[in-house]
Design a protein around this motif. Sequence first.
Motif, PDB file in Angstrom:
ATOM      1  N   PRO A 214       0.815  -1.179   0.004  1.00  0.00           N
ATOM      2  CA  PRO A 214       0.107   0.170   0.103  1.00  0.00           C
ATOM      3  C   PRO A 214       1.011   1.334  -0.206  1.00  0.00           C
ATOM      4  N   ILE A 215       0.474   2.309  -0.959  1.00  0.00           N
ATOM      5  CA  ILE A 215       1.133   3.517  -0.854  1.00  0.00           C
ATOM      6  C   ILE A 215      -0.128   4.602  -0.381  1.00  0.00           C
ATOM      7  N   VAL A 216       0.216   5.376   0.654  1.00  0.00           N
ATOM      8  CA  VAL A 216      -0.817   6.444   1.018  1.00  0.00           C
ATOM      9  C   VAL A 216      -0.030   7.669   0.989  1.00  0.00           C
ATOM     10  N   VAL A 217      -0.671   8.537   0.204  1.00  0.00           N
ATOM     11  CA  VAL A 217      -0.214  10.009   0.283  1.00  0.00           C
ATOM     12  C   VAL A 217      -0.521  10.615   1.423  1.00  0.00           C
ATOM     13  N   THR A 218       0.329  11.237   2.002  1.00  0.00           N
ATOM     14  CA  THR A 218      -0.028  11.751   3.561  1.00  0.00           C
ATOM     15  C   THR A 218       0.816  13.419   3.613  1.00  0.00           C
ATOM     16  N   GLY A 219      -0.090  14.013   4.651  1.00  0.00           N
ATOM     17  CA  GLY A 219       0.489  15.210   4.966  1.00  0.00           C
ATOM     18  C   GLY A 219       1.513  15.193   5.977  1.00  0.00           C
ATOM     19  N   PHE A 220       1.612  16.204   6.872  1.00  0.00           N
ATOM     20  CA  PHE A 220       2.614  16.334   7.852  1.00  0.00           C
ATOM     21  C   PHE A 220       2.263  16.776   9.226  1.00  0.00           C
ATOM     22  N   GLU A 221       1.138  17.100   9.493  1.00  0.00           N
ATOM     23  CA  GLU A 221       0.502  17.456  10.799  1.00  0.00           C
ATOM     24  C   GLU A 221       0.281  15.945  11.542  1.00  0.00           C
ATOM     25  N   PRO A 222      -0.101  16.002  12.551  1.00  0.00           N
ATOM     26  CA  PRO A 222      -0.101  14.741  13.434  1.00  0.00           C
ATOM     27  C   PRO A 222      -1.407  13.751  12.939  1.00  0.00           C
ATOM     28  N   LEU A 223      -2.343  14.598  12.665  1.00  0.00           N
ATOM     29  CA  LEU A 223      -3.759  13.925  12.064  1.00  0.00           C
ATOM     30  C   LEU A 223      -3.442  13.451  10.707  1.00  0.00           C
ATOM     31  N   ASP A 224      -2.804  14.105   9.817  1.00  0.00           N
ATOM     32  CA  ASP A 224      -2.196  13.716   8.623  1.00  0.00           C
ATOM     33  C   ASP A 224      -1.672  12.227   8.711  1.00  0.00           C
ATOM     34  N   ILE A 225      -0.654  12.246   9.331  1.00  0.00           N
ATOM     35  CA  ILE A 225       0.163  11.043   9.624  1.00  0.00           C
ATOM     36  C   ILE A 225      -0.475   9.873  10.272  1.00  0.00           C
ATOM     37  N   LEU A 226      -1.413  10.133  11.308  1.00  0.00           N
ATOM     38  CA  LEU A 226      -2.300   9.144  11.742  1.00  0.00           C
ATOM     39  C   LEU A 226      -3.267   8.708  10.969  1.00  0.00           C
ATOM     40  N   GLU A 227      -3.768   9.645  10.110  1.00  0.00           N
ATOM     41  CA  GLU A 227      -4.857   8.896   9.054  1.00  0.00           C
ATOM     42  C   GLU A 227      -4.009   8.101   8.062  1.00  0.00           C
ATOM     43  N   GLY A 228      -2.824   8.290   7.735  1.00  0.00           N
ATOM     44  CA  GLY A 228      -2.057   7.847   6.608  1.00  0.00           C
ATOM     45  C   GLY A 228      -1.733   6.227   7.212  1.00  0.00           C
ATOM     46  N   VAL A 229      -1.339   6.334   8.406  1.00  0.00           N
ATOM     47  CA  VAL A 229      -1.070   4.817   9.153  1.00  0.00           C
ATOM     48  C   VAL A 229      -2.218   4.200   8.992  1.00  0.00           C
ATOM     49  N   ARG A 230      -3.509   4.645   9.543  1.00  0.00           N
ATOM     50  CA  ARG A 230      -4.753   4.123   9.818  1.00  0.00           C
ATOM     51  C   ARG A 230      -5.132   3.426   8.331  1.00  0.00           C
ATOM     52  N   ARG A 231      -5.110   4.258   7.215  1.00  0.00           N
ATOM     53  CA  ARG A 231      -5.273   3.627   5.975  1.00  0.00           C
ATOM     54  C   ARG A 231      -4.291   2.482   5.505  1.00  0.00           C
ATOM     55  N   ALA A 232      -2.988   2.716   5.792  1.00  0.00           N
ATOM     56  CA  ALA A 232      -2.117   1.735   5.590  1.00  0.00           C
ATOM     57  C   ALA A 232      -2.350   0.415   5.989  1.00  0.00           C
ATOM     58  N   VAL A 233      -2.733   0.309   7.453  1.00  0.00           N
ATOM     59  CA  VAL A 233      -2.780  -0.544   8.369  1.00  0.00           C
ATOM     60  C   VAL A 233      -3.948  -1.378   7.961  1.00  0.00           C
ATOM     61  N   ARG A 234      -5.201  -0.530   7.473  1.00  0.00           N
ATOM     62  CA  ARG A 234      -6.370  -1.536   7.077  1.00  0.00           C
ATOM     63  C   ARG A 234      -6.264  -2.100   5.807  1.00  0.00           C
ATOM     64  N   GLN A 235      -5.473  -1.529   4.750  1.00  0.00           N
ATOM     65  CA  GLN A 235      -5.017  -2.003   3.680  1.00  0.00           C
ATOM     66  C   GLN A 235      -4.193  -3.394   3.889  1.00  0.00           C
ATOM     67  N   LEU A 236      -3.227  -3.361   4.752  1.00  0.00           N
ATOM     68  CA  LEU A 236      -2.409  -4.448   5.240  1.00  0.00           C
ATOM     69  C   LEU A 236      -3.144  -5.752   5.810  1.00  0.00           C
ATOM     70  N   GLU A 237      -4.100  -5.200   6.548  1.00  0.00           N
ATOM     71  CA  GLU A 237      -4.827  -6.342   7.315  1.00  0.00           C
ATOM     72  C   GLU A 237      -5.732  -7.006   6.326  1.00  0.00           C
ATOM     73  N   ALA A 238      -6.205  -6.184   5.373  1.00  0.00           N
ATOM     74  CA  ALA A 238      -7.371  -6.756   4.279  1.00  0.00           C
ATOM     75  C   ALA A 238      -6.452  -7.437   3.099  1.00  0.00           C
ATOM     76  N   GLY A 239      -5.191  -7.532   3.098  1.00  0.00           N
ATOM     77  CA  GLY A 239      -4.401  -7.821   1.912  1.00  0.00           C
ATOM     78  C   GLY A 239      -4.576  -7.165   0.688  1.00  0.00           C
TER      79      GLY A 239
END
Length: 375
Positions: A214-239
């Motif tokens: 997964p490649i998630v385009v992400t910003g630089f503020e804390p919520l940006d990064i957490l949202e990027g991590v959330r989306r990446a983890v959800r993709q990884l867990e779903a294969g």
Amino acid sequence: MKYIDEFQDPMLAERLLEDIHAAVTRPWALMEVCGGQTHSIIRHGIDQLLPEEVELIHGPGCPVCVTPLELIDKALEIASRPEVIFCSFGDMLRVPGTGRDLFQVRSEGGDVRVVYSPLDALTLARENPDREVVFFGIGFETTAPPNAMAVHQAAKLGVRNFSLLVSHVRVPPAIEAIMSAPDCRVRAFLAAGHVCSVMGTQEYPELAERFGVPIVVTGFEPLDILEGVRRAVRQLEAGRHTVENAYPRAVVAQGNPAARAMLDEVFVTADRGWRGIGVIPDSGWRLAPRYREFDAEYRFSVDGITTREPAACRSGEVLQGLLKPHECEAFGTTCTPRTPLGATMVSSEGACAAYYLYRRLGGPTTAPLEASTRD
């Protein structure tokens, strides 16, 4: 959301963290390829708030840090010449070459100046027609368009005493090199939002598909990064392994057409050396043949450069995500911002600088170091 404060809202951050904790079931290693994101992660302690199954690996996202030592030594040699006004962003002045840096060149009489734009350097060239003005053009796709514009303007205005020392690198080939390494542990990427604001996301789907990441385009503020991590983890867990844009307020799929057109006119892709990593095919730009007269390497014919990296510096491993800064024996002892062994300790986007500034010395709960007490 309209204001920066809203992207640092602790209640929203807690909700995102809860979602990440609920989603993860196994270990995953994610890499951010942006020094600005690295500093935000360490400054806000984001990596320490994530589930222990989620590891953030710091990639080669600092443009100053990956500028090859040979080119820095060429810059030092050119800047030492009496006919030259050498211009650079401030980050580069403390970057160690083989035995010295640009600050030392300036102390020895070299005319080294900090500017805020390549167009400032072009203005200096117009104001000093009897001097050669060289701008050190470094960076990823983000800083390349203004450097291309400066060369374009120099040609248009007939300013022949201006040249560019080019060290531009590109993110997608770096991702390919990272994923092709035999010891790669990366399972997803947080792509740099400012790079994608220029280039768009069109180069990433093929990489995501080929390497299954997964490649998630992400910003630089804390919520940006957490949202990027959330989306990446959800993709990884779903294969799944797709490209997602979690930074739509700045990024559209096609990027910035005007900036890309300027890049296509002034630059051509080329193999580039990355400090601590080596040569990555097609990972950079050089000036196109029609603009060759504005190429400082061609104009000054700097040859016979012999480089030497400090034996104790492990910044190459840091840049490849193989080592955390505090795991280097020299970190914080023989290597500090005042006595740096590598660029990762002095650049404002360097991982070692982030760990030193925010007192990430290896313990799990170390407190931030205030900027006023920085070495």
